[in-house]
Structures are given as C-alpha cells and as structure tokens.
Design a protein around this motif. Structure first.
Motif, short mmCIF file in Angstrom:
data_model
loop_
_atom_site.label_atom_id
_atom_site.label_comp_id
_atom_site.label_asym_id
_atom_site.label_seq_id
_atom_site.Cartn_x
_atom_site.Cartn_y
_atom_site.Cartn_z
N LEU A 267 -2.28 13.69 -7.35
CA LEU A 267 -3.04 12.45 -7.21
C LEU A 267 -4.52 12.78 -7.12
O LEU A 267 -4.93 13.66 -6.36
N ARG A 268 -5.32 12.04 -7.88
CA ARG A 268 -6.76 12.20 -7.82
C ARG A 268 -7.44 10.89 -8.16
O ARG A 268 -6.89 10.05 -8.87
N SER A 269 -8.64 10.74 -7.64
CA SER A 269 -9.56 9.69 -8.09
C SER A 269 -10.68 10.39 -8.83
O SER A 269 -11.28 11.33 -8.31
N VAL A 290 -7.02 7.22 -11.70
CA VAL A 290 -6.81 6.56 -10.41
C VAL A 290 -5.48 7.01 -9.83
O VAL A 290 -4.55 7.33 -10.57
N PRO A 291 -5.35 7.03 -8.49
CA PRO A 291 -4.02 7.24 -7.92
C PRO A 291 -3.09 6.11 -8.40
O PRO A 291 -3.54 4.97 -8.53
N THR A 293 -0.97 4.41 -6.97
CA THR A 293 -0.57 3.46 -5.94
C THR A 293 -0.98 2.03 -6.28
O THR A 293 -0.26 1.08 -5.96
N GLY A 294 -2.12 1.85 -6.92
CA GLY A 294 -2.58 0.50 -7.24
C GLY A 294 -2.16 0.01 -8.61
O GLY A 294 -2.50 -1.12 -9.00
N ALA A 295 -1.41 0.82 -9.37
CA ALA A 295 -0.93 0.46 -10.71
C ALA A 295 -2.08 0.08 -11.64
O ALA A 295 -2.02 -0.93 -12.34
N LYS A 296 -3.13 0.91 -11.67
CA LYS A 296 -4.33 0.55 -12.43
C LYS A 296 -4.62 1.44 -13.64
O LYS A 296 -5.48 1.10 -14.45
N GLY A 297 -3.95 2.58 -13.79
CA GLY A 297 -4.33 3.51 -14.84
C GLY A 297 -4.27 2.92 -16.24
O GLY A 297 -5.27 2.87 -16.96
N LEU A 298 -3.09 2.46 -16.65
CA LEU A 298 -2.94 1.86 -17.97
C LEU A 298 -3.81 0.62 -18.11
O LEU A 298 -4.41 0.38 -19.15
N THR A 346 -3.67 3.68 -1.36
CA THR A 346 -3.20 5.03 -1.03
C THR A 346 -3.42 5.32 0.45
O THR A 346 -2.54 5.86 1.13
N GLN A 347 -4.59 4.96 0.96
CA GLN A 347 -4.88 5.15 2.38
C GLN A 347 -3.91 4.36 3.25
O GLN A 347 -3.51 4.80 4.33
#
Length: 389
Positions: A267-269, A290-291, A293-298, A346-347
C-alpha cells in the motif's frame, strides 16, 4: 525502421489507455495504443471492482456499457465494522447516487472488444518503448518481433503505470513526486463463491483490517491486512478463510471455496505533480497511486483521461489549447481529494504497527462520531460515490 503517423500515441493498454482511446475515437481523433503485454495477459489481470457513478457515465458516453449494465451490481451502501459492531453508510440516501461493482478485468475486456470492433489499433507485445522529442515533434519508438517501428504523433499520453517509461521520460519528474509507504499490505483472495453480503464490509479488527467484497453474484473478493514482508506461499486457502472468519465475525454467511487468484499488494500513496511536459501527458497510475481502501485507483484513471480527452477534443475541434494547458491543475485538484479520502479510510480501518492506546481511542472516537453523525456519513458517501468530474 517502419514509420507511421497518428494524432495521439497512447502508451499503455490498461483501463486508462483504453478508455482514452474510446473517448478520442467517438470524436474522430486518431490514436494508436502500445501495450507491452499480450492481450490475454492484460485481460487476465485482477484489479479493482468498485466504479464511481462518474466512471459508469463515461463508459456509457463511449457506448461500452452493455455487459456492465447487464451484469454489474448496483450498490446503494456499504458497512463499516469495528471489533464486530457494524453500521451502514447509505450512499443513495446520503449522496443521491450509487456505485457499480463490476470488475476491472471485465472493463478491460469490454474496452478491448470496442477497440477491435471500431478499428482502433492496439500493438501488443510492444518492446523497448522510447519517447522522443516530447518538446517538439514527438514520436514513439518500439520493437516487435525483432523489428523496429516509429510512430510520429502530435501528442503522447503516458498511461503505462507506475513502472512505465512515460514518467521516467518526463524531465525532473522525480523532484515533483510525493509518496507515503504504508507499513502493511493487502492479501487478496478471489473465489467462485457467493458473497457473504450484498454490499461491501470494511472491518477494523484487533488482528487487522479485512474487506468482504465481490465481483458478481457468484464471485467473491476478500482482503486482509498483512505485514508487508509476508509471502503468499505461506498462506494456504484454509488459513486465509480462517483469518477472514475471525476478522469479519463470520456468522455462517461466508462461503468458502478454492482460490482462483491470491496475491499480496503493498500500500502506498503517491502523486507526481508534474503530469505534463511539452506534448507528453501522464494519466492513471503513471501519475498517482492510492491505497485501495477508498476504491479510487481505477476511478482516478478514468477522470484523468476524461480531462485529457476534453483538452484534446478542444485542441482538434476548436484550436483551443486551454484545456491541455490546464490539464495538470484540473487533474491534481481531484487527485489530491481522492488521496485524502483513501488515506483517511486507511487510517480509520487499519491497525498500524506501534499503535498506542491513545491512537486506538482516537480511531474508535472517529468511528463512533461517524456512526452518530449524518453530516459525517454524508461526507464519506459523497467521496465514495465520487466527486463530480
């Protein structure tokens, strides 16, 4: 060297490059995609599956939505769980929109099929890709089957991921990169078993984070937080299912079955704030990570190429270069908001190494506040469904 010409050379045949090709194609702008892997390899890659409503609308805009509309799962909410106690974030009620669960693998297949049907050329197994003269008359060189090729173009779109050549070609890109590496990874398992719930469950447990997700009504995707140094060979299917049962508080709803795929992802930002130079533009994972966790990459990749396509359409259609000139600023505004949301989720949901009693109390206070606050839940819902494009 065999030479050809196009208007936009797209480096990378993942979702970002494929989506850009279709956004350009429907506007009559020529492009060529270079992909270093085979089509079979590219279509088999296991990736994300939660689509923001804006990404769904982009797929509809380019007419690549038939299978998604038939087979995708519309989700109106998701659950946050802390030590076995869960509460639901109602996306539809709070933010007026839903998300679509439809695997990135399926999107890749749909977009590649559209390229073939519409005559958008894709060069698979393009090796030794190099970008040249990006400040003047750009061209892309590559080899295939031992033969050298050159594509002259007006613009280059670097959609070739975190390890691709595009960002490395960007002068001084390293000086503009900002990164946070998390002290754990996600171990994922994909199996042809029914999901344990019709919506996603994000669980914060004393043994670490877990996520119950899905790809269809008969295919489940689960994740557990693990140490970054873990080896997938040390995790049998039974061990993974046992750990998931503990962290998700399995009450008999979790069906078990043999894994189709297992992997561990760090995991990385990461953000490269230099997203354009001359006639080279970065999009998707080439510019940011993006990690999950927020479902944001795609979804960030989709918004990047939407902005880039808008700029190119303005250039070719009206001779207006403002959209291209403002691409980085427009993209970064949304990228950093998505980075913030992914970091905050993630936090909120993971147990960090060395976490003190105070840290855990603050985490629980955040979760309790969210549970009781419609305003806090609305903020999460607005970010989860996706900020406006």
């Amino acid at each position: 060297m065999e030479t050809s010409r196009t208007q936009v050379a797209i480096v990378g045949g993942g979702v970002a490059g494929l989506m850009l090709s279709q956004l350009l194609h429907v506007e009559g702008i020529d492009c060529v995609i270079l992909e270093r892997q085979t089509r079979a390899y590219t279509e088999a890659r296991i990736r994300a599956g939660v689509l923001e409503y804006g990404t769904v609308e982009l797929l509809r805009r380019v007419g690549v939505n038939g299978r998604m509309d038939r087979n995708g799962l519309r989700h109106e909410g998701f659950a946050l769980m802390d030590d076995g106690e869960a509460f639901r974030i109602d996306l539809h009620q709070l933010a007026g929109q839903d998300v679509m669960v439809y695997g990135q693998t399926e999107i890749t297949i749909d977009l590649m099929d559209a390229c073939v049907e519409r005559g958008v050329p894709i060069v698979f197994e393009a090796a030794d890709v190099e970008l040249h003269d990006i400040e003047g008359a750009p061209w892309v060189g590559y080899t295939k089957d031992g033969k050298a090729y050159r594509i002259d173009c007006d613009f280059i779109a670097g959609c070739d991921g975190f390890h691709g050549v595009s960002r490395r070609t960007m002068p001084d890109a390293v000086a503009h990169c900002i990164e946070k590496v998390y002290p754990f990874g996600w171990l994922g398992i994909l199996a042809d078993v029914p999901p344990m719930d019709h919506e996603l469950i994000y669980s914060n447990h004393e043994r670490g984070f877990a996520l119950a997700s899905q790809r269809s009504a008969t295919r489940s995707r689960y994740y557990i937080q693990c140490e970054a140094s873990e080896k997938i060979e040390d995790w049998s299917d039974d061990r993974i299912w046992d750990e998931l049962a503990v962290r998700l508080g399995d009450d008999g709803r979790m069906a078990r079955g043999p894994s189709i795929e297992k992997s561990i992802a760090p995991l990385r930002s990461f953000v490269c704030e230099k997203m354009q130079h001359g006639r080279l533009f970065l999009a998707g994972d080439a510019a940011h990570i993006v990690p999950p966790t927020g479902a944001k990459g795609l979804n960030l990749a989709a918004s990047d190429v939407a902005y880039l396509a808008d700029g190119l359409i303005g250039f070719y259609g009206r001779g207006d270069e403002a959209g291209l000139a403002g691409y980085t600023a427009r993209a970064l505004d949304r990228i950093w908001k998505a980075e913030r949301f992914s970091w905050s989720m993630t936090q909120l949901t993971h147990r960090f190494p060395g976490m003190s009693a105070f840290d855990r109390k603050m985490q629980k206070a955040d979760l309790n506040y969210i549970r009781g606050s419609e305003a806090a839940q609305t903020a999460i819902a607005e970010n989860y469904i996706g900020l406006p494009l």
